[in-house]
Scaffold this active site. Structure first.
Site, PDB file in Angstrom:
ATOM      1  N   LYS B  76      28.809  14.119  82.434  1.00  0.00           N
ATOM      2  CA  LYS B  76      29.239  14.373  83.813  1.00  0.00           C
ATOM      3  C   LYS B  76      30.751  14.201  83.918  1.00  0.00           C
ATOM      4  CE  LYS B  76      28.102  13.073  88.597  1.00  0.00           C
ATOM      5  NZ  LYS B  76      27.307  12.155  89.448  1.00  0.00           N
ATOM      6  N   SER B 152      24.461  14.370  92.959  1.00  0.00           N
ATOM      7  CA  SER B 152      25.689  15.009  92.542  1.00  0.00           C
ATOM      8  C   SER B 152      25.691  15.434  91.073  1.00  0.00           C
ATOM      9  CB  SER B 152      26.896  14.086  92.796  1.00  0.00           C
ATOM     10  OG  SER B 152      26.796  12.907  92.014  1.00  0.00           O
ATOM     11  N   SER B 176      21.929  10.342  92.732  1.00  0.00           N
ATOM     12  CA  SER B 176      22.637  11.436  92.053  1.00  0.00           C
ATOM     13  C   SER B 176      22.192  11.728  90.625  1.00  0.00           C
ATOM     14  CB  SER B 176      24.146  11.174  92.048  1.00  0.00           C
ATOM     15  OG  SER B 176      24.685  11.478  93.305  1.00  0.00           O
TER      16      SER B 176
END
Lengths: 96, 488
Positions: B76, B152, B176
């Site tokens: 990420k 996210s 997330s």
């Protein structure tokens, strides 16, 4: 208490170091008002004798010796800087 | 069968037997990215030259003894990777090409010889539930690209689901990791607060953030967490608690396991298809010898408001560092320092980030602190107490991960409160600091995955993994693949 005024929004934007246009102030006043209104539901709960949670684990402060260590060099620290001069970060004038 | 349909353990054996090479594994990643990433936009930055060179070096190395040897991973884009662009999907960090150090999780993964394929798309600074807040083209759901992959960590979930990487790392502040894992039909774990070091994770809400793995199987997930978990002197909030061998907890035995099912997690607002999938999962557990009972987590409905006050307040402080002095994109349009701060931030941050900084600054400002921030901290205590009480009598809490399957792009983006409500089942877990996993437990009528959420006690990831694994082994949802670019 639930409402937030345009003046407050402008003040908060200044505190947060955000530049906002009149249009954004208008929109943010509406959106923040709605979110704050929603958050008012927390007042349904009596929390007078409830301790606030700042940390979910029962951790204690751990101390270490204050010793200097190699981390990054001055050159590395400046590598991603938008502007630099003589080994330092350069910024626009602070005083008028 | 594609290479990434195998588990880490199986690929390890294939490498050991010289059936495949690390170069094959890495080539598989980039081939798949080439095939599908223009449709799902999971990647923001590729690391192709370095990854291929590393693969070659690993193949030539004498010692192949590392627990993730040669496994291709995506990271990420809010996790610092030395020398590899890290943007948090924000225009503010668009030029942040050369991070100076690796996050602790990256050091640990590199010690175990992973290959970093690239950096993964996300909502800007991890604020969002749909990837529509990415300042680049938002990631899309590989099962149906008209739908969001969740957020996210949307890129992290989409990349694993589409077979672009074998595993990925995400971060989870209010859901997330788990929500995108549910939306994309993969396995996503948010460990206990303090389980994994956050040194080098760009901070969003420091009392809530955790890094965790996203994988196709529970076994792989346990294997990655084993590597990244543990105390780190660079993160004062990381806990000095021993890391068990999570893979050894996968015994397939849940006889006598006591499951609590909160009635609030199956209440109105939870889609009937999701509810049915969860009820079916409970039947599977019954057939495996576990028992379940309905319980109440009475303060659940206050979790979303509590979360938005606390996380936005913390974000407003954490994001103060983005001032255009030391790194990032500085506005060209200012002639004094204060205006430079203001204009750099206004030009660099997207709408949602600004909205949350504003909310948080307001909640922390003089005269409002007690009414909003402190009040929310107190309600957080009540939410945490709800879990503590349930865990006196039960081993795990089970419910859906999300109220609905993945929604359509554009469906919720114009109404922040509707978007926030989507996280109602994942947020309480972060507030309580307990671990939670999402595993695939079914599909909606239109073919979108549904996630089952399993929540455990503080530092009891072992039981969470054992519970998730037993369900996975008794079902075949985790073997289904999206048909994007041909089944892979």
């Amino acid at each position: 208490m639930a409402d937030i005024s345009k003046e407050q929004v402008k003040h908060v934007a200044h505190l947060a170091r955000l530049a906002v246009t009149d249009e954004e102030v208008e929109k943010l006043t509406e959106e923040l008002g709605a979110i704050i209104q929603y958050a008012e539901q927390l007042n349904e709960l009596d929390t007078e004798n409830v301790e606030p949670t700042t940390h979910v684990l029962d951790l204690k402060n751990v101390m270490r010796k204050d010793e200097s260590k190699e981390w990054i060099t001055q050159e590395e620290a400046l590598k991603n800087a938008p502007d630099k001069k003589d080994g330092q970060f350069r910024v626009p004038s602070i005083l008028e | 069968m594609a290479l990434f349909d195998h588990t880490i353990k199986e690929l390890e054996e294939k490498l050991h037997n010289n059936e495949i090479t690390v170069e094959d594994l890495v080539a598989e990643s980039y081939k798949r990215i080439e095939e599908v990433d223009d449709q799902i936009h999971a990647f923001l930055t590729l690391n192709e030259a370095d990854a291929k060179a590393k693969a070659k070096a690993l193949d030539n190395a004498k010692d192949h003894g590392a627990s993730l040897f040669g496994m291709p991973a995506g990271i990420k884009d809010n996790i610092m990777t030395k020398g590899l662009r890290t943007t948090c999907a924000s225009q503010f960090l668009d030029n942040f090409e050369d991070p100076l150090y690796d996050a602790t999780v990256m050091q640990k993964l590199n010690n175990e010889k992973i290959v970093t394929v690239g950096k993964l798309n996300m909502d800007e600074f991890a604020m969002g539930s749909s990837n529509e807040n990415s300042s680049y083209t938002g990631a899309r759901n590989p099962w149906n690209t008209d739908h969001v992959p969740g957020g996210s960590s949307g890129g992290s979930a989409a990349a694993v689901a589409a077979g672009e990487v074998l595993f990925s790392l995400g971060s989870d502040t209010g859901g997330s990791i788990r929500q995108p894992a549910a939306f994309c039909g993969v396995v996503g774990m948010k460990p206990t607060y303090g389980r994994v070091s956050r040194f080098g994770l760009v901070a969003f809400a420091s009392s809530l953030d955790q890094i965790g793995p996203i994988t196709r199987t529970v076994e792989d997930n346990a294997r990655v967490l084993e590597v990244i978990a543990g105390h780190d002197k660079m993160d004062a909030t990381s806990a000095n608690v021993d890391v068990p061998k999570y893979t050894q907890s996968l015994t397939n035995d849940v006889k006598g396991l006591k499951i609590a099912v909160p009635k609030e997690y199956l209440a109105e607002g939870v889609n009937p298809e999701v509810k049915e999938a969860v009820m079916n999962a409970l039947k599977v557990y019954e057939s495996l010898g576990a028992t379940w009972e309905e319980v109440s987590l009475p303060h659940s409905k206050y979790a979303v408001a509590t979360y938005y006050l606390l996380s936005s307040s913390e974000a407003s402080a954490n994001l103060a560092r983005f001032d255009g002095v030391r790194y990032g994109v500085r506005s060209e349009n200012a002639d004094n320092m204060i205006d430079m701060f203001k204009m750099s931030r206004s030009e660099g941050f997207g709408k949602e980030v600004k909205r949350r900084i504003m909310l948080g600054t307001f909640a922390l400002s003089s005269g409002y602190y007690d009414a909003y921030y402190k009040k929310a901290q107190k309600v957080r205590t009540l939410i945490k107490n709800d879990f503590d009480k349930i865990f006196e009598d039960y081993d795990v809490v089970i419910g859906p991960t999300t109220p609905t399957p993945a929604f359509k792009v554009g469906e919720k983006i114009n109404d922040p409160l509707t978007m926030y409500a989507n996280d109602i089942l994942t947020i309480p877990v972060n507030l309580a600091g307990v671990p939670g996993i999402s595993v695939p437990c079914g599909f909606s009528e239109n073919g979108l995955p549904i996630g089952l959420q399993i929540i455990g006690k503080h530092f009891d990831e072992s039981t969470v993994y054992r519970t998730a694994h037993a369900f996975e082994q008794a079902t075949d949802y985790h073997t289904k693949r999206p048909q994007i670019g041909g089944a892979k």
